[in-house]
Design an enzyme around this catalytic site. Structure first.
Site, short mmCIF file in Angstrom:
data_model
loop_
_atom_site.label_atom_id
_atom_site.label_comp_id
_atom_site.label_asym_id
_atom_site.label_seq_id
_atom_site.Cartn_x
_atom_site.Cartn_y
_atom_site.Cartn_z
N ASP A 176 -12.66 4.30 23.16
CA ASP A 176 -11.59 3.33 23.39
C ASP A 176 -12.01 1.92 22.97
O ASP A 176 -13.19 1.65 22.75
CB ASP A 176 -11.24 3.33 24.88
CG ASP A 176 -9.83 2.85 25.16
OD1 ASP A 176 -9.17 2.33 24.24
OD2 ASP A 176 -9.38 3.01 26.32
N GLU A 234 -4.93 7.16 18.90
CA GLU A 234 -3.83 6.48 19.60
C GLU A 234 -2.97 5.79 18.54
O GLU A 234 -2.10 6.41 17.95
CB GLU A 234 -4.35 5.49 20.63
CG GLU A 234 -3.24 4.96 21.53
CD GLU A 234 -3.74 4.02 22.61
OE1 GLU A 234 -3.03 3.89 23.62
OE2 GLU A 234 -4.80 3.41 22.45
N GLU A 236 0.57 4.41 28.88
CA GLU A 236 -0.16 3.36 29.58
C GLU A 236 0.59 2.03 29.56
O GLU A 236 0.51 1.23 30.50
CB GLU A 236 -1.53 3.21 28.90
CG GLU A 236 -2.46 2.20 29.53
CD GLU A 236 -3.78 2.10 28.79
OE1 GLU A 236 -4.76 1.67 29.41
OE2 GLU A 236 -3.82 2.46 27.59
#
Length: 265
Positions: free
Chosen positions: A72, A121, A127
């Site tokens: 991430d 992503e 989110e």
């Protein structure tokens, strides 16, 4: 629930040091237990820590039985960042580790060179509703026509708290979705995600077992895809085949509508 993996998200280690495991987490014990249940363990990691420590952590956690990393906060697409995605994928492949790039730019074909890269992503996923007040259902109905053309996306669907436009509000600690429960379930068919997620709390999936059973019955890869109906930003209907079984998903924005679907194919 017949899932293949769990992801241990942020908190199992400090963001900048993946060799230092939190005192109340035993990675080896968790991976060993997962093996008895047929469930692999994936670890969340920051891009910075991976780039600093991959020569140490990939062999270490691979030996423990970890199946891969969700990486991430890349958050950029300059030459250094792009080159690092190749370096990470190559090094991970040497230790038979899968890679899920989260917080990253849209895919550009790296997964063709390194098939262990199974997710990206590059999209404002679920989110985002923890703080967003924008029109999320319309965005959801733009994604299949635009972002999804580039390749697989890590949207992280599956919200079990579902709100109307009037009742929605961003709540970081107990997030809800904009739109219906069926809108959430349809994402598992409509969105291309080889590493699909159940992104809500485990306890809420236990309370909503019928939905959980449906989600975990939908494959994450398919043999054939047919676009049935759609209009950018408004609605989409897809049929996907796995073996001899067809799965059909349809999503709409805030507008109610009836669709007549042609299954003559």
């Amino acid at each position: 629930n017949n899932i293949d993996y769990i992801i241990m998200d942020w908190g199992w280690s400090p963001r900048t040091d993946l060799l230092k495991v939190s005192h109340d987490v035993d990675i080896k014990k968790i991976t060993d237990y997962g093996k008895t249940k047929g469930v692999g363990v994936i670890l969340w990691a920051s891009w910075y820590a991976i780039t600093q420590q991959m020569d140490q952590i990939f062999p270490l956690y691979s030996q423990m039985g970890v199946k891969g990393f969700k990486i991430d906060f890349i958050d950029r697409d300059d030459q250094k960042a792009v080159a690092s995605t190749y370096e990470i994928a190559k090094k991970a492949a040497e230790y038979h580790l899968l890679v899920d790039y989260h917080g990253v730019f849209k895919p550009t074909g790296l997964q063709r060179t390194y098939p262990n890269v199974i997710g990206y992503e590059g999209v404002k996923g679920m989110e985002n509703v923890k703080w967003a007040i924008e029109d999320v259902p319309r965005y959801d109905l733009s994604v299949p026509f635009i972002r999804m053309m580039a390749g697989p996306m890590d949207y992280t669907p599956g919200a079990m708290r579902n709100a109307t436009r009037e009742n929605f509000r961003p709540v970081n600690s107990a997030p809800m979705s904009q739109g219906t429960r069926c809108h959430q379930l349809a994402m598992y068919v409509v969105f291309e995600a080889p590493l699909q997620m159940l992104s809500d709390n485990p306890t809420i999936y236990m309370k909503e077992q019928e939905c959980t059973d449906f989600i975990t019955s939908v494959p994450t890869t398919f043999d054939e895809t047919i676009a049935l109906e759609g209009k950018v930003g408004e609605y989409a209907a897809l049929a996907r085949r796995k073996g001899d079984t067809w799965f059909v998903g349809a999503m709409s924005n805030w507008d109610a509508r009836d669709l007549i679907l042609d299954f003559s194919f």
